[in-house]
Design an enzyme around this catalytic site. Structure first.
Site, PDB file in Angstrom:
ATOM      1  N   ARG A  50       0.789  -1.231   0.000  1.00  7.66           N
ATOM      2  CA  ARG A  50       0.000   0.000   0.000  1.00  7.66           C
ATOM      3  C   ARG A  50       0.822   1.282   0.000  1.00  7.66           C
ATOM      4  O   ARG A  50       0.557   2.206  -0.765  1.00  7.66           O
ATOM      5  CB  ARG A  50      -0.903   0.078   1.249  1.00  7.66           C
ATOM      6  CG  ARG A  50      -2.196  -0.644   1.158  1.00  7.66           C
ATOM      7  CD  ARG A  50      -2.554  -1.138   2.550  1.00  7.66           C
ATOM      8  NE  ARG A  50      -1.580  -2.143   2.893  1.00  7.66           N
ATOM      9  CZ  ARG A  50      -1.700  -3.415   2.523  1.00  7.66           C
ATOM     10  NH1 ARG A  50      -2.774  -3.824   1.916  1.00  7.66           N
ATOM     11  NH2 ARG A  50      -0.759  -4.290   2.794  1.00  7.66           N
ATOM     12  N   THR A  51       1.780   1.336   0.901  1.00  2.55           N
ATOM     13  CA  THR A  51       2.475   2.615   1.097  1.00  2.55           C
ATOM     14  C   THR A  51       3.221   3.001  -0.173  1.00  2.55           C
ATOM     15  O   THR A  51       3.100   4.122  -0.667  1.00  2.55           O
ATOM     16  CB  THR A  51       3.446   2.513   2.292  1.00  2.55           C
ATOM     17  OG1 THR A  51       2.713   2.011   3.402  1.00  2.55           O
ATOM     18  CG2 THR A  51       4.037   3.869   2.631  1.00  2.55           C
ATOM     19  N   LYS A  79      26.867  -3.705  -1.923  1.00  4.61           N
ATOM     20  CA  LYS A  79      28.340  -3.603  -2.027  1.00  4.61           C
ATOM     21  C   LYS A  79      28.910  -2.829  -0.848  1.00  4.61           C
ATOM     22  O   LYS A  79      30.104  -2.558  -0.809  1.00  4.61           O
ATOM     23  CB  LYS A  79      28.711  -2.888  -3.328  1.00  4.61           C
ATOM     24  CG  LYS A  79      28.185  -3.546  -4.590  1.00  4.61           C
ATOM     25  CD  LYS A  79      28.474  -2.640  -5.801  1.00  4.61           C
ATOM     26  CE  LYS A  79      27.566  -2.968  -6.966  1.00  4.61           C
ATOM     27  NZ  LYS A  79      27.532  -1.855  -7.936  1.00  4.61           N
ATOM     28  N   ARG A 100      11.252   3.910   3.123  1.00  4.75           N
ATOM     29  CA  ARG A 100      10.946   2.959   4.212  1.00  4.75           C
ATOM     30  C   ARG A 100      12.231   2.209   4.544  1.00  4.75           C
ATOM     31  O   ARG A 100      12.912   1.717   3.641  1.00  4.75           O
ATOM     32  CB  ARG A 100       9.853   1.967   3.799  1.00  4.75           C
ATOM     33  CG  ARG A 100       9.667   0.841   4.835  1.00  4.75           C
ATOM     34  CD  ARG A 100       8.476  -0.026   4.557  1.00  4.75           C
ATOM     35  NE  ARG A 100       7.234   0.686   4.844  1.00  4.75           N
ATOM     36  CZ  ARG A 100       6.025   0.129   4.804  1.00  4.75           C
ATOM     37  NH1 ARG A 100       5.910  -1.157   4.477  1.00  4.75           N
ATOM     38  NH2 ARG A 100       4.952   0.835   5.070  1.00  4.75           N
ATOM     39  N   HIS A 128       5.197   5.625  11.494  1.00  6.56           N
ATOM     40  CA  HIS A 128       4.669   5.493  10.131  1.00  6.56           C
ATOM     41  C   HIS A 128       3.752   6.696   9.925  1.00  6.56           C
ATOM     42  O   HIS A 128       2.532   6.569   9.909  1.00  6.56           O
ATOM     43  CB  HIS A 128       3.923   4.163  10.026  1.00  6.56           C
ATOM     44  CG  HIS A 128       3.604   3.719   8.638  1.00  6.56           C
ATOM     45  ND1 HIS A 128       3.791   4.513   7.524  1.00  6.56           N
ATOM     46  CD2 HIS A 128       3.102   2.534   8.188  1.00  6.56           C
ATOM     47  CE1 HIS A 128       3.408   3.837   6.447  1.00  6.56           C
ATOM     48  NE2 HIS A 128       2.987   2.636   6.829  1.00  6.56           N
TER      49      HIS A 128
HETATM   50  N1   CP Z   1      -0.211  -0.159   5.854  1.00  4.46           N
HETATM   51  C1   CP Z   1       0.985  -0.340   5.265  1.00  4.46           C
HETATM   52  O1   CP Z   1       2.006   0.308   5.571  1.00  4.46           O
HETATM   53  O2   CP Z   1       0.995  -1.306   4.295  1.00  4.46           O
HETATM   54  P1   CP Z   1       2.238  -1.767   3.420  1.00  4.46           P
HETATM   55  O3   CP Z   1       3.268  -2.353   4.373  1.00  4.46           O
HETATM   56  O4   CP Z   1       1.718  -2.760   2.434  1.00  4.46           O
HETATM   57  O5   CP Z   1       2.818  -0.532   2.776  1.00  4.46           O
END
Ligand code: CP
Length: 314
Positions: A50-51, A79, A100, A128
């Site tokens: 999703r993110t 590397k 991320r 998050h």
């Molecule tokens: N909710 C969420 O962060 O989903 P993903 O890990 O699929 O991005």
């Protein structure tokens, strides 16, 4: 100065309400060319559906182009290239970086070395914040307000970064939280201390009961975060600790909505998807609008510029 979107702690009440207003505008008109000529980089050192896809969709729907990786194994990090050098290189190519990373604090560090804005798309078990914005937007849309709500947080409150972010954001809005977790996955002391320091009411439960559900405006379910356990035997003991079933929702408040950041494993039965209280699929869709708002905000595009934008494609 450069705008980043790294931690919920930085978000004032005004900023949260501003981003909600901006997300509403993007929901009304998601397709524009306000970012034409810009490049958005998505650097995902950890898996995501999703993110990443909603950030990329947000960039694409606003006319930007997207570069990035979904697997650090295909990059020169294998590397031995440092995160600092990786960020400096990508800053040469992109106007904004969405990242991320599995290390807590990685986004903060990146924001200190990068000349371009950094958006935190999740840093380990820490935060998050873009998920938090879409959670807040979903709460606002379904409840008509963020204020004075009863919010049940259910499941893995130890490792679940989305619940940690939500607590911090809600400090502005007088919530009452119910922390529902087995003792192995209880809310960490630092977040309970945060609640006490900020006058946030909370009640802890180890049982997931209908009685508690019936008081809720928001029932926020979470997945047990298998990837954060160092001992998988510990995971096996708690993995199915709470499972939400339709028959537990009979006496829920009419306005109650079930949120889940997703992915789910089996903490919500599939039958619940048809229940009028279920909202987690729409919640994920709200992520697109919230992320359009966040990208524009870090690029310094104001709400006035967004509403006066002549590039709307209906
Ligand atoms: N909710 C969420 O962060 O989903 P993903 O890990 O699929 O991005």
């Amino acid at each position: 100065g450069k705008h980043n979107f790294v931690t919920i702690a930085d978000l004032s009440r005004e900023k949260i309400l501003y981003l909600i207003k901006s997300a509403q505008e993007f929901e009304a008109h998601p397709n524009r060319e306000i970012l034409k000529g810009k490049v958005v980089a998505t650097l995902f050192f950890e898996p995501s559906t999703r993110t990443r896809l909603s950030f990329e969709t947000a960039a694409n729907r606003l006319g930007a182009r997207v570069i990035g990786f979904t697997d650090a194994k295909v990059t020169s990090a294998t590397k031995g290239e440092t995160l600092k050098d990786t960020i400096l290189m990508v800053s040469n190519y992109a106007d904004v970086i969405v990242m991320r990373h599995y290390i807590e604090g990685a986004a903060q560090y990146a924001s200190e070395v990068a000349p371009v804005p950094i958006i935190n798309a999740g840093d380990g078990a820490h935060q998050h914040p873009s998920q938090c914005m879409l959670d807040l937007y979903s709460i606002y849309k379904t409840q008509g307000t963020l204020s004075n709500l009863n919010i049940c947080l259910v499941g893995d409150l130890k490792y679940g970064r989305t619940v940690h972010s939500l607590i911090m954001a809600m400090r502005h809005f007088n919530p009452t939280f119910h922390f529902i977790a087995p003792k192995e996955l209880a809310m960490p002391d630092e977040y309970k201390l945060y609640c006490r320091d900020n006058g946030i009411k909370y009640i802890e439960h180890t049982e997931f009961t209908e009685e508690t559900i019936n008081q809720a405006d928001i029932l926020y379910m979470t997945r047990v975060q298998k990837e954060r356990f160092s001992d998988l035997m510990e995971y096996e003991k708690v993995k199915n600790v709470y499972i939400l079933k339709n028959d537990m929702l009979t006496n829920a408040r009419d306005n109650m909505r079930i949120l889940h950041p997703l992915p789910r494993v089996n903490e919500i039965e599939y039958d619940v998807d048809e229940n009028p209280h279920a909202y987690y699929i729409q919640q994920a869709q709200n992520g697109l609008y919230a992320r359009e708002a966040i990208i524009c905000d870090v690029l310094g595009i104001t709400y006035d510029e967004i509403v006066k934008d002549k590039t709307i494609i209906d």
